[in-house]
Scaffold this active site. Structure first.
Site, PDB file in Angstrom:
ATOM      1  N   ARG A   1       0.855  -1.178   0.000  1.00 14.08           N
ATOM      2  CA  ARG A   1       0.000   0.000   0.000  1.00 14.08           C
ATOM      3  C   ARG A   1       0.897   1.237   0.000  1.00 14.08           C
ATOM      4  O   ARG A   1       1.592   1.515   0.981  1.00 14.08           O
ATOM      5  CB  ARG A   1      -0.914   0.010   1.227  1.00 14.08           C
ATOM      6  CG  ARG A   1      -1.805   1.235   1.264  1.00 14.08           C
ATOM      7  CD  ARG A   1      -2.638   1.337   2.531  1.00 14.08           C
ATOM      8  NE  ARG A   1      -3.265   2.650   2.526  1.00 14.08           N
ATOM      9  CZ  ARG A   1      -3.366   3.454   3.576  1.00 14.08           C
ATOM     10  NH1 ARG A   1      -2.889   3.083   4.758  1.00 14.08           N
ATOM     11  NH2 ARG A   1      -3.943   4.628   3.461  1.00 14.08           N
TER      12      ARG A   1
ATOM     13  N   GLU B   1      -3.540  -0.021   8.244  1.00 18.13           N
ATOM     14  CA  GLU B   1      -2.354   0.354   9.021  1.00 18.13           C
ATOM     15  C   GLU B   1      -2.508  -0.197  10.431  1.00 18.13           C
ATOM     16  O   GLU B   1      -3.572  -0.090  11.028  1.00 18.13           O
ATOM     17  CB  GLU B   1      -2.180   1.881   9.137  1.00 18.13           C
ATOM     18  CG  GLU B   1      -1.801   2.597   7.869  1.00 18.13           C
ATOM     19  CD  GLU B   1      -1.649   4.114   8.085  1.00 18.13           C
ATOM     20  OE1 GLU B   1      -1.380   4.542   9.227  1.00 18.13           O
ATOM     21  OE2 GLU B   1      -1.812   4.855   7.100  1.00 18.13           O
TER      22      GLU B   1
ATOM     23  N   TYR C   1      -4.156   2.103  15.958  1.00 18.44           N
ATOM     24  CA  TYR C   1      -2.930   2.152  16.758  1.00 18.44           C
ATOM     25  C   TYR C   1      -3.215   2.012  18.250  1.00 18.44           C
ATOM     26  O   TYR C   1      -2.466   1.383  18.973  1.00 18.44           O
ATOM     27  CB  TYR C   1      -2.174   3.458  16.497  1.00 18.44           C
ATOM     28  CG  TYR C   1      -1.619   3.522  15.100  1.00 18.44           C
ATOM     29  CD1 TYR C   1      -0.393   2.942  14.790  1.00 18.44           C
ATOM     30  CD2 TYR C   1      -2.343   4.110  14.070  1.00 18.44           C
ATOM     31  CE1 TYR C   1       0.109   2.967  13.497  1.00 18.44           C
ATOM     32  CE2 TYR C   1      -1.855   4.133  12.770  1.00 18.44           C
ATOM     33  CZ  TYR C   1      -0.633   3.561  12.486  1.00 18.44           C
ATOM     34  OH  TYR C   1      -0.150   3.573  11.210  1.00 18.44           O
TER      35      TYR C   1
ATOM     36  N   HIS D   1      -2.850  10.924   0.455  1.00 18.53           N
ATOM     37  CA  HIS D   1      -2.330  10.717   1.807  1.00 18.53           C
ATOM     38  C   HIS D   1      -1.594  11.988   2.241  1.00 18.53           C
ATOM     39  O   HIS D   1      -0.386  11.979   2.483  1.00 18.53           O
ATOM     40  CB  HIS D   1      -1.415   9.489   1.851  1.00 18.53           C
ATOM     41  CG  HIS D   1      -1.173   8.953   3.232  1.00 18.53           C
ATOM     42  ND1 HIS D   1      -1.203   7.607   3.520  1.00 18.53           N
ATOM     43  CD2 HIS D   1      -0.880   9.570   4.407  1.00 18.53           C
ATOM     44  CE1 HIS D   1      -0.932   7.423   4.809  1.00 18.53           C
ATOM     45  NE2 HIS D   1      -0.712   8.608   5.367  1.00 18.53           N
TER      46      HIS D   1
ATOM     47  N   GLU E   1      -7.416   8.578   6.156  1.00 16.75           N
ATOM     48  CA  GLU E   1      -7.676   9.245   7.434  1.00 16.75           C
ATOM     49  C   GLU E   1      -8.236  10.666   7.301  1.00 16.75           C
ATOM     50  O   GLU E   1      -7.553  11.652   7.611  1.00 16.75           O
ATOM     51  CB  GLU E   1      -6.407   9.247   8.293  1.00 16.75           C
ATOM     52  CG  GLU E   1      -5.946   7.859   8.664  1.00 16.75           C
ATOM     53  CD  GLU E   1      -4.762   7.828   9.603  1.00 16.75           C
ATOM     54  OE1 GLU E   1      -4.444   6.748  10.117  1.00 16.75           O
ATOM     55  OE2 GLU E   1      -4.142   8.895   9.837  1.00 16.75           O
TER      56      GLU E   1
ATOM     57  N   ASN F   1      -7.371   2.016  10.035  1.00 17.52           N
ATOM     58  CA  ASN F   1      -6.045   2.223  10.623  1.00 17.52           C
ATOM     59  C   ASN F   1      -6.208   2.237  12.132  1.00 17.52           C
ATOM     60  O   ASN F   1      -6.974   3.053  12.662  1.00 17.52           O
ATOM     61  CB  ASN F   1      -5.430   3.547  10.160  1.00 17.52           C
ATOM     62  CG  ASN F   1      -5.091   3.549   8.679  1.00 17.52           C
ATOM     63  OD1 ASN F   1      -5.171   2.525   8.011  1.00 17.52           O
ATOM     64  ND2 ASN F   1      -4.684   4.696   8.177  1.00 17.52           N
TER      65      ASN F   1
END
Length: 449
Positions: A77, A355, A293, A121, A166, A291
């Site tokens: 990606r 991600e 985290y 991005h 995002e 994504n």
């Protein structure tokens, strides 16, 4: 140790973003982007660092493709740099930029690697920001033009498309909190940007459907779905508001559910919706990207304009000071699978983790190894969640680790390392870390936790 089992067709990938890895900002006809400008702003980026060289993937992509192939990854990606394609944001196409991404895709295919291209991005061409950037409704038409060029020039070499990465970070980090380019702190600008990013996504998908291309297309969000800090009603309401303000504002319109009522009541007239906008945004997509985290606990906070604040975590934290919360990934995947069930006539909407990873204080030993055991543990915990939710019926189809390479970490400059491959930023030497070898084993079917 328990073995993690994934479907045989599960897509294993790794991810990067153009400004963070490409470098060569003055090569190949590339124009200037908002991060070039923001990096020159005193105090905006650690030590005044920038993406001028980054990992030099613009020149070193064959080496990186070979490394991915050696580790067993099946997809890469990457993002297309808008200013490489349209240096002024619109108008004349830069053929050198097109040629670079064709070379990259050809090299990936030569190595048996599927190409997943993110159209945007965060590297907005500076001339468009000079016109108001994402706060100006005209950005939607400019993005549509850019996306159409990507489809026509690269559609035969791209296997999977992501419109935008995002939207939360674009709108809120860039226009509300001011920690990302272009660096504004303005609620009205942020909510306008949120709406226009949503519209740009819809416009790009609508144009894609006219092309006849068959590769799947979707969008990537970084959902914030906090748990309540306590069982008090006010903390539950705070968590609900946080999810609406930070996440549902982006996800719900794209799924055809409109903007959450709690937001339209809280911020009347600040989301600049016009007739036809919601229909444009709600274009049917083929998959959803997540994504993830970390996750936080939200509590009621009367002193906050957004009715909540996040409480300190008890969990171990990464080099970014982010808590390690695999249970948050489980909650998030279950929630997204539920809210997307049945949309666009699909019994279930395919989901990809686009991600996931962590920053660690990595050190190369005298033997040339990087023993990033904290990252290995982080990946083990989160991949165990992935394997478990698949068994429970979540349509999770793939996983992309962030990131392939240590790179330019936005406002943190080069101080935070997310890569599974270490980069010496003086020599640009690549060194696979233990986490890379752990993922190699997991992809081969020998992953344990």
């Amino acid at each position: 140790m328990e073995k993690m089992v994934f479907p045989t067709d599960f897509l294993w990938g790794t991810a990067t973003a153009s400004y963070q890895v490409e470098g060569a900002v003055r090569d190949g006809g590339r124009g200037e982007c908002i991060w070039d400008t923001f990096s020159r702003k005193p105090g905006a980026v650690y030590a005044g660092e920038n993406g001028n060289v980054a990992c030099d993937q613009y020149n070193r992509y064959p080496e990186d493709a070979a490394l991915m192939a050696d580790l067993g990854f099946k997809s890469y990606r990457f993002s297309i740099a808008w200013p490489r394609i349209l240096p002024e944001g619109r108008g004349k196409v830069n053929k050198e930029g097109i040629a670079y991404y064709r070379r990259l895709c050809d090299e990936l295919h030569k190595n048996g690697i599927h190409t997943c291209a993110t159209i945007y991005h965060w590297d907005l061409p500076q001339p468009l920001e000079d016109e108001g950037g994402w706060t100006n409704r005209s950005i939607v038409e400019a993005f549509e033009e850019y996306a159409k060029i990507c489809y026509s020039e690269l559609g035969d070499v791209v296997d999977m498309w992501i419109t935008i990465n995002e939207p939360y970070c674009i709108a809120y980090l860039g226009y509300l909190h001011g920690v990302h380019a272009p660096g504004y702190r303005d609620q009205k600008k942020a909510l306008a940007a949120a709406h226009h990013v949503n519209m740009a996504h819809g416009a790009a998908v609508k144009e894609y459907r006219k092309t006849g291309l068959k590769a799947p297309i979707g969008i990537t969000w970084n959902p914030i779905t906090p748990r309540p800090a306590t069982n008090k009603p006010e903390d539950r309401e705070a968590a609900d508001f946080s999810r609406a303000f930070n996440t549902e504002i982006f996800i719900f319109p794209c799924l055809g559910k409109g903007y959450p009522e709690i937001l339209t009541k809280s911020f009347p007239d600040l989301i600049p919706v016009k007739s036809g906008d919601l229909e444009l945004i709600a274009q049917p997509v083929d998959f959803l990207g997540v994504n993830f985290y970390n996750d936080y606990a939200a509590a009621a906070d009367s002193g906050s304009p957004y009715k909540h604040s996040f409480k300190p975590p008890w969990q171990d934290t990464t080099a970014m000071d982010w808590p390690v919360t695999p249970a948050g990934l489980e909650r998030q995947l279950l929630w997204l699978a539920e809210v997307s069930k049945g949309v666009f006539g699909k019994a279930e909407m395919p989901i990809y983790i686009t991600e996931n990873g962590c920053a660690c204080d990595d050190i190369v030993t005298h033997k040339g190894r990087v023993h990033d055991k904290e990252r290995v543990k982080y990946l083990q915990l989160h991949l165990a969640v992935c394997a478990d939710v698949i068994k429970r019926g979540v349509p999770l189809k793939g996983y992309y680790v962030w990131s392939l390479l240590d790179n330019f970490e936005w406002a943190y400059g080069y101080t935070k390392r997310f890569g599974i491959i270490h980069v010496d930023f003086k020599t640009l030497k690549r060194t696979p870390k233990d986490s890379a070898y752990f993922l190699r084993d997991t992809i081969a079917g020998y992953g344990e936790w």
